[in-house]
Design a protein around this motif. Sequence first.
Motif, PDB file in Angstrom:
ATOM      1  N   PRO A   1      47.977 -26.513  26.486  1.00  0.00           N
ATOM      2  CA  PRO A   1      47.337 -25.419  25.746  1.00  0.00           C
ATOM      3  C   PRO A   1      46.636 -25.884  24.475  1.00  0.00           C
ATOM      4  O   PRO A   1      45.671 -25.260  24.035  1.00  0.00           O
ATOM      5  N   ILE A   2      47.107 -26.984  23.900  1.00  0.00           N
ATOM      6  CA  ILE A   2      46.414 -27.534  22.728  1.00  0.00           C
ATOM      7  C   ILE A   2      45.065 -28.093  23.152  1.00  0.00           C
ATOM      8  O   ILE A   2      44.039 -27.870  22.497  1.00  0.00           O
TER       9      ILE A   2
ATOM     10  N   ALA B   1      43.311 -27.077  25.477  1.00  0.00           N
ATOM     11  CA  ALA B   1      42.442 -25.945  25.813  1.00  0.00           C
ATOM     12  C   ALA B   1      41.888 -25.253  24.579  1.00  0.00           C
ATOM     13  O   ALA B   1      41.138 -24.279  24.692  1.00  0.00           O
ATOM     14  N   GLY B   2      42.265 -25.735  23.381  1.00  0.00           N
ATOM     15  CA  GLY B   2      41.683 -25.198  22.160  1.00  0.00           C
ATOM     16  C   GLY B   2      42.611 -24.385  21.297  1.00  0.00           C
ATOM     17  O   GLY B   2      42.205 -23.890  20.245  1.00  0.00           O
ATOM     18  N   ASP B   3      43.866 -24.195  21.738  1.00  0.00           N
ATOM     19  CA  ASP B   3      44.863 -23.463  20.953  1.00  0.00           C
ATOM     20  C   ASP B   3      44.416 -22.046  20.595  1.00  0.00           C
ATOM     21  O   ASP B   3      44.847 -21.473  19.598  1.00  0.00           O
ATOM     22  N   GLY B   4      43.524 -21.473  21.399  1.00  0.00           N
ATOM     23  CA  GLY B   4      43.121 -20.087  21.186  1.00  0.00           C
ATOM     24  C   GLY B   4      42.116 -19.855  20.074  1.00  0.00           C
ATOM     25  O   GLY B   4      41.760 -18.702  19.800  1.00  0.00           O
TER      26      GLY B   4
ATOM     27  N   GLY C   1      38.261 -25.126  27.515  1.00  0.00           N
ATOM     28  CA  GLY C   1      38.823 -23.851  27.106  1.00  0.00           C
ATOM     29  C   GLY C   1      39.320 -23.023  28.271  1.00  0.00           C
ATOM     30  O   GLY C   1      39.989 -22.011  28.076  1.00  0.00           O
ATOM     31  N   SER C   2      39.009 -23.444  29.498  1.00  0.00           N
ATOM     32  CA  SER C   2      39.449 -22.710  30.686  1.00  0.00           C
ATOM     33  C   SER C   2      40.635 -23.427  31.321  1.00  0.00           C
ATOM     34  O   SER C   2      41.056 -24.496  30.893  1.00  0.00           O
ATOM     35  N   GLY C   3      41.149 -22.850  32.389  1.00  0.00           N
ATOM     36  CA  GLY C   3      42.231 -23.486  33.130  1.00  0.00           C
ATOM     37  C   GLY C   3      41.738 -24.350  34.264  1.00  0.00           C
ATOM     38  O   GLY C   3      42.497 -24.687  35.168  1.00  0.00           O
ATOM     39  N   ALA C   4      40.449 -24.730  34.221  1.00  0.00           N
ATOM     40  CA  ALA C   4      39.838 -25.448  35.338  1.00  0.00           C
ATOM     41  C   ALA C   4      40.111 -26.951  35.278  1.00  0.00           C
ATOM     42  O   ALA C   4      39.194 -27.768  35.307  1.00  0.00           O
TER      43      ALA C   4
END
Length: 280
Positions: free
Chosen positions: A205-206, A208-211, A256-259
Amino acid sequence: MCTAFVSIDPSSPTPVVVLSVRDEYAGRDWLPPDRHWASRPALVGGRDLAAGGTWLALDPGGAGEPPRMACLLNGFGPPAAPAVRLSRGDLPLMAATDGGLDLDLLDPQRYDPFHLVRAQAGEVSVLSWSGHELAERLLPPGLHVVVNDGPEGRAANRTASQRAGRMMAARIAHFRPLLAAAARPEPTAGPADAPTGEAWGQWLPIAAGDGLDLDDPAALIQRRDFGDGRIWGSTSVSLVALGPAEARYDFNSVPGSGAWHRIGLGPRTPSTRPAEVPTA
């Protein structure tokens, strides 16, 4: 603002883990990681179609050779003379090839400034060219971050843009503590077919940009509109693990996606061409 986080733990079954984010203009075409270079069939990496090189190259090892990785970040300083200039994208290919990058043969004057992370299970270094000086720094055990302003953002030659400098500093300040506090992944110690989430755990998740929003000053995954169709942003994220005899490479072409998907490394194919420095 490309960024590479490197965690080094010699006591771990996965001594080196790397999180690398490539930032580039959206209109610059590229191909996802594969064995794109016939003269270097062992190497796996994304191919930049503008110049033919790469931002990250991996030799998965085998046949008694350890895995090796090299990751390129652009630096700041005087550019090379146009008449002799070579693409920096060649540097990761040379550094990851059998025999590595021979600094005695390298003419740094032919390259624009750069920072080149060179890694294998027993050693990680950053080779930096400022346009004036070539220097190599061996990284000790621990967590390190390299940005376009150099290791920890402290290169002698840094950006003249206060905005860019603040953004790099904000990115380091936000994400370095997160990675330091997260459980360190050991992807090469688990099942070979483990999915990306299982292999990378709290780092995913980090990565992926941590939101954070894409335009947040600290954003790891970013997008900036400079007008006239010029979109700058994060074009891919790589997670690379280096063990003494094995490697793992997970890649996301939609940051940023789950891809996420694991890059198939397969058996190592020996190169029939020695490492060299191009002269033209």
